[in-house]
Motif scaffolding. Structure first.
Motif, short mmCIF file in Angstrom:
data_model
loop_
_atom_site.label_atom_id
_atom_site.label_comp_id
_atom_site.label_asym_id
_atom_site.label_seq_id
_atom_site.Cartn_x
_atom_site.Cartn_y
_atom_site.Cartn_z
N GLY A 299 -6.80 49.33 -14.17
CA GLY A 299 -7.12 47.92 -13.93
C GLY A 299 -6.02 47.12 -13.27
O GLY A 299 -6.19 45.94 -12.98
N ASN A 300 -4.87 47.75 -13.01
CA ASN A 300 -3.73 47.04 -12.41
C ASN A 300 -3.38 47.70 -11.09
O ASN A 300 -2.93 48.84 -11.05
CB ASN A 300 -2.53 47.08 -13.37
N ASP A 301 -3.58 46.97 -10.00
CA ASP A 301 -3.36 47.53 -8.66
C ASP A 301 -1.91 47.94 -8.45
O ASP A 301 -1.63 48.91 -7.72
CB ASP A 301 -3.78 46.51 -7.60
N LYS A 302 -0.98 47.22 -9.10
CA LYS A 302 0.44 47.54 -8.93
C LYS A 302 0.84 48.82 -9.66
O LYS A 302 1.89 49.40 -9.37
CB LYS A 302 1.30 46.38 -9.43
N LEU A 303 -0.01 49.25 -10.61
CA LEU A 303 0.30 50.44 -11.39
C LEU A 303 -0.69 51.57 -11.12
O LEU A 303 -0.77 52.52 -11.90
CB LEU A 303 0.32 50.10 -12.88
N LYS A 304 -1.43 51.46 -10.03
CA LYS A 304 -2.48 52.46 -9.77
C LYS A 304 -1.92 53.86 -9.53
O LYS A 304 -2.63 54.86 -9.69
CB LYS A 304 -3.33 52.02 -8.58
N ASN A 305 -0.65 53.96 -9.14
CA ASN A 305 -0.05 55.27 -8.89
C ASN A 305 0.80 55.76 -10.07
O ASN A 305 1.41 56.82 -9.98
CB ASN A 305 0.82 55.22 -7.63
N ALA A 306 0.85 54.98 -11.15
CA ALA A 306 1.62 55.38 -12.33
C ALA A 306 0.77 56.29 -13.20
O ALA A 306 -0.45 56.20 -13.21
CB ALA A 306 2.07 54.15 -13.11
N TYR A 307 1.43 57.16 -13.93
CA TYR A 307 0.69 58.06 -14.82
C TYR A 307 1.58 58.57 -15.95
O TYR A 307 2.80 58.57 -15.87
CB TYR A 307 0.11 59.24 -14.03
N PHE A 308 0.89 58.98 -17.05
CA PHE A 308 1.55 59.56 -18.21
C PHE A 308 1.41 61.07 -18.17
O PHE A 308 0.40 61.60 -17.72
CB PHE A 308 0.89 59.08 -19.52
N THR A 309 2.41 61.76 -18.69
CA THR A 309 2.27 63.18 -19.01
C THR A 309 2.89 63.41 -20.38
O THR A 309 3.94 62.81 -20.69
CB THR A 309 2.95 64.10 -17.97
N PHE A 310 2.23 64.21 -21.20
CA PHE A 310 2.73 64.51 -22.54
C PHE A 310 3.22 65.95 -22.58
O PHE A 310 2.62 66.85 -21.97
CB PHE A 310 1.63 64.31 -23.59
N SER A 311 4.29 66.17 -23.32
CA SER A 311 4.84 67.51 -23.49
C SER A 311 5.51 67.57 -24.86
O SER A 311 5.68 66.53 -25.51
CB SER A 311 5.87 67.81 -22.39
N PRO A 312 5.90 68.75 -25.33
CA PRO A 312 6.59 68.83 -26.63
C PRO A 312 7.85 67.96 -26.69
O PRO A 312 8.25 67.54 -27.78
CB PRO A 312 6.94 70.32 -26.75
#
Length: 362
Positions: free
Chosen positions: A261-274
């Motif tokens: 929903g935020n155009d400024k953060l459209k390319n941001a992403y999470f990744t989870f790891s141990p």
């Protein structure tokens, strides 16, 4: 004779191999040192870029706060001028009352009452006198309240002036630190030009980092205000016997719910790891611009704090000072959405692609 020739040949071969190996070791060492030196210089330049960005941001914030305080101060001064005008008007009225009281006062009122022709006239005169007394009593009360209000306004103005002075002093210190950081970077660039044969790569990495910093800063600044209440577990396993549960969140679904929903953060992403969670942002080429690896810490009231432990940019691992500069002044905690069955979080863990909350009903 043959033995002598053979012995000489063996000696030549041995000496050649020794000198060749020594030359190889000597020539290889500067290459290793050069790479290590270049890496160190890149880290130092990126650290200074982060420091410069953080200081520039701080100066802008202080300037904005200063401007807002000065606006509030100007409004209060206008209010104070208005109060001064009201007080002057009240004082004039009270001065007339004092003169009247001194010359005649209650004696004059008694004369007015005694001069009444009948009971009706007496009551009318008494009512008028009561209204006059009430009017001046109200003026006295209003004047007293205005004086108290004026004192409060003056105290407020003095406090705001102190706040402005403190902000201006802080801004001067930040500006001095910024100038020192810029000077340090100039010296580091001079050192790089003296040591490195080609500084084009260094300049390119520094430029790219400077372009990425505002986006990274925006992400950190708005992390706590993301729509965390909109997320829900991708999997919820409840044990009704022990009144416990295990809620699993997939990194792709959390990314979609928080950033779409935020155009400024459209390319941001999470990744989870141990190791924890990693915040990243894709560049125009689809590759990550930067990554911040964080661990999660459970606080009171089911609140979760994100603690950065590593920042990486363009393959360069940045020192802890960069994390401090980037996260200073930002709230890196969030409150998960209301949990079903009045469950409370007991612990947090991460696996490959998953964030896991362990829940219990108390």
């Amino acid at each position: 004779m043959i033995r002598k020739v053979f012995g000489i040949l063996l000696t030549i071969i041995f000496l050649t191999s020794v000198f060749t190996s020594r030359f190889t070791i000597i020539s290889a060492f500067p290459m290793y040192s050069q790479n290590e030196t270049e890496q160190g210089i890149i880290e130092e330049i990126l650290k200074l870029d982060s420091r410069i960005h953080a200081l520039a941001r701080k100066i802008n914030e202080l300037s904005f706060q200063n401007g807002e305080l000065k606006k509030a101060l100007a409004a209060k001064r206008l209010e104070l001028n208005r109060l001064d005008g009201q007080l002057k008007e009240r004082k004039k009225k009270l001065a007339r009352w004092v003169v009247f009281s001194y010359k005649g006062g209650m004696g004059t009122f008694l004369a007015v009452l005694v001069g009444a022709e009948d009971l009706g006239d007496f009551l009318r005169r008494f009512d008028n006198i009561t209204r006059v007394l009430e009017y001046y009593n109200n003026i006295i009360s209003e004047t007293r309240n205005l004086l108290l209000y004026k004192k409060r306004e003056e105290s407020y103005i003095m406090e705001k002036q102190k706040e402005i002075q403190a902000l201006e002093e802080e801004a001067r210190k930040a500006l001095k630190e910024l100038q020192e950081a810029l000077a340090q970077k100039e010296q580091e660039l001079i050192r790089a030009k003296n040591i490195l044969e080609n500084t084009v790569n260094l300049e390119k990495i520094s430029k790219n980092w400077q372009e990425a910093l505002p986006s990274l800063d925006y992400l950190l600044k708005n992390l706590s205000s993301l729509p965390w209440s909109s997320i829900s577990p991708d999997s919820l396993k409840v044990n009704y016997l022990t009144l416990t549960a295990r809620a699993e969140f997939i990194d792709k679904s959390i990314t979609e719910k928080l950033f779409s929903g935020n155009d400024k953060l459209k390319n941001a992403y999470f990744t989870f790891s141990p190791e924890g969670i990693t915040l990243s942002e894709k560049g125009p080429d689809g590759k990550p611009l930067y990554s911040i690896t964080c661990r999660l810490e459970l606080e009171e009231n089911n609140k979760i704090k994100i603690i950065p432990i590593r920042v990486e940019f363009n393959g360069v691992l940045l020192p802890p000072e960069v994390i401090h500069d980037l996260t200073k002044g930002h709230d890196l905690s969030f409150t998960p959405p209301p949990l079903p069955y009045d469950l409370k979080i007991t612990s947090i863990s991460t696996e490959e692609g998953k964030l896991i909350l362990y829940l219990k009903k108390y």
